[in-house]
Scaffold this motif. Sequence first.
Motif, mmCIF file in Angstrom:
data_model
loop_
_atom_site.group_PDB
_atom_site.id
_atom_site.type_symbol
_atom_site.label_atom_id
_atom_site.label_comp_id
_atom_site.label_asym_id
_atom_site.label_seq_id
_atom_site.Cartn_x
_atom_site.Cartn_y
_atom_site.Cartn_z
ATOM 1 N N PHE A 31 0.867 -1.167 0.000
ATOM 2 C CA PHE A 31 0.000 0.000 0.000
ATOM 3 C C PHE A 31 0.911 1.226 0.000
ATOM 4 N N PRO A 32 1.325 1.666 -1.221
ATOM 5 C CA PRO A 32 2.219 2.825 -1.305
ATOM 6 C C PRO A 32 1.591 4.062 -0.665
ATOM 7 N N VAL A 33 2.449 4.942 -0.188
ATOM 8 C CA VAL A 33 1.996 6.220 0.365
ATOM 9 C C VAL A 33 2.374 7.308 -0.620
ATOM 10 N N LEU A 34 1.401 8.095 -1.058
ATOM 11 C CA LEU A 34 1.670 9.219 -1.950
ATOM 12 C C LEU A 34 1.038 10.469 -1.376
ATOM 13 N N SER A 35 1.872 11.362 -0.899
ATOM 14 C CA SER A 35 1.410 12.615 -0.308
ATOM 15 C C SER A 35 2.217 13.755 -0.899
ATOM 16 N N ALA A 36 1.525 14.837 -1.228
ATOM 17 C CA ALA A 36 2.196 16.000 -1.802
ATOM 18 C C ALA A 36 2.854 16.861 -0.722
ATOM 19 N N GLY A 37 2.636 16.540 0.537
ATOM 20 C CA GLY A 37 3.223 17.329 1.625
ATOM 21 C C GLY A 37 3.293 16.486 2.881
ATOM 22 N N HIS A 79 -7.032 2.379 -7.704
ATOM 23 C CA HIS A 79 -6.139 2.555 -8.848
ATOM 24 C C HIS A 79 -5.464 3.923 -8.791
ATOM 25 N N CYS A 80 -4.138 3.915 -8.673
ATOM 26 C CA CYS A 80 -3.398 5.179 -8.624
ATOM 27 C C CYS A 80 -2.916 5.543 -10.020
ATOM 28 N N VAL A 81 -2.893 6.825 -10.310
ATOM 29 C CA VAL A 81 -2.469 7.292 -11.628
ATOM 30 C C VAL A 81 -1.001 6.945 -11.889
ATOM 31 N N GLN A 147 -0.770 8.293 7.686
ATOM 32 C CA GLN A 147 -0.115 8.475 6.386
ATOM 33 C C GLN A 147 -1.043 8.135 5.219
ATOM 34 N N HIS A 148 -2.080 7.339 5.478
ATOM 35 C CA HIS A 148 -3.067 7.034 4.444
ATOM 36 C C HIS A 148 -4.301 7.937 4.546
ATOM 37 N N GLY A 149 -4.220 8.974 5.378
ATOM 38 C CA GLY A 149 -5.299 9.950 5.393
ATOM 39 C C GLY A 149 -6.087 10.039 6.679
ATOM 40 N N ALA A 152 -9.597 10.687 8.664
ATOM 41 C CA ALA A 152 -10.627 10.350 7.676
ATOM 42 C C ALA A 152 -10.226 10.864 6.300
ATOM 43 N N ARG A 153 -10.528 10.093 5.300
ATOM 44 C CA ARG A 153 -10.247 10.490 3.924
ATOM 45 C C ARG A 153 -11.465 10.214 3.060
ATOM 46 N N LEU A 154 -11.498 10.918 1.940
ATOM 47 C CA LEU A 154 -12.502 10.600 0.944
ATOM 48 C C LEU A 154 -12.104 9.283 0.271
ATOM 49 N N LYS A 163 -8.297 11.410 -6.455
ATOM 50 C CA LYS A 163 -9.605 11.986 -6.102
ATOM 51 C C LYS A 163 -10.001 11.640 -4.665
ATOM 52 N N SER A 164 -9.327 10.662 -4.070
ATOM 53 C CA SER A 164 -9.656 10.235 -2.707
ATOM 54 C C SER A 164 -8.812 11.049 -1.726
ATOM 55 N N ALA A 165 -9.271 12.267 -1.468
ATOM 56 C CA ALA A 165 -8.517 13.238 -0.663
ATOM 57 C C ALA A 165 -8.272 12.710 0.745
ATOM 58 N N LYS A 166 -6.993 12.663 1.127
ATOM 59 C CA LYS A 166 -6.636 12.268 2.489
ATOM 60 C C LYS A 166 -6.867 13.451 3.440
ATOM 61 N N TRP A 167 -7.035 13.156 4.714
ATOM 62 C CA TRP A 167 -7.238 14.177 5.777
ATOM 63 C C TRP A 167 -8.372 15.135 5.404
#
Length: 202
Positions: A31-37, A79-81, A147-149, A152-154, A163-167
Amino acid sequence: MPIISRGFFGRRPQLEDLSRLPPGQYLTEGFPVLSAGPTPRTRLDEWTFQVRGPHGPLQSWTWEEFTALPTESVTVDIHCVTKWSKFDTVWNGVSVDLLLDGVDIGESKFLTAFSDGGYTTNLPLEDATGGKAWVASGFGGEPLDPQHGGPARLLVPHLYFWKSAKWVRGIELHAEDRPGFWETYGYHNHGDPWREQRYSGD
Ligand SMILES: Nc1nc2c(c(=O)[nH]1)N[C@H]1C(S)=C(S)[C@@H](COP(=O)(O)O)O[C@H]1N2
Ligand SMILES: [Mo]
């Protein structure tokens, strides 16, 4: 009784599984973690989830109120881009349908999800309603990892995972579409993995 089962080494994709893999994607067990910040840390006693209309807040829940709402258990492929897909992820969340129940949406046809840290993403309301999107606070039977949001995340599994916004802290309703964070940086506005809508122009 076999001591070592195939599952011990990781499940191999079955033939029928591969039809669940959108074009250009590969299957991952991790389960990769992808966060822009950085991962924001909001105290739960300061956390709220808001539904906002064009003229301000329409609904708001504290963490205590939010966690008292009825949840659904959802098992979905994501599915991640960046091309990884993960099958059969198990979430616990409140449906966006329930969060919008009783809200006068007026002329609104789109929403922007907004998150701690400033991340946003946009969706047509029809992609977020009708049992297609949740605000998830549980993953794999546990509270959602920060780290996965978490808290709560969308969760909008039928679209690419950005599109599944974390936090996530709320959704804002609009009559017109407003591109979010990645959508402004060249990602596709809609993001349907089955149509490979990765980047604007796809
Ligand atoms: N707030 C916020 N939400 C986000 C992101 C982000 O950077 N910030 N990245 C998105 C992207 S590009 C992906 S692929 C998924 C990654 O989720 P994961 O880290 O749980 O795998 O979260 C999405 N939601
Ligand atoms: Mo992503």
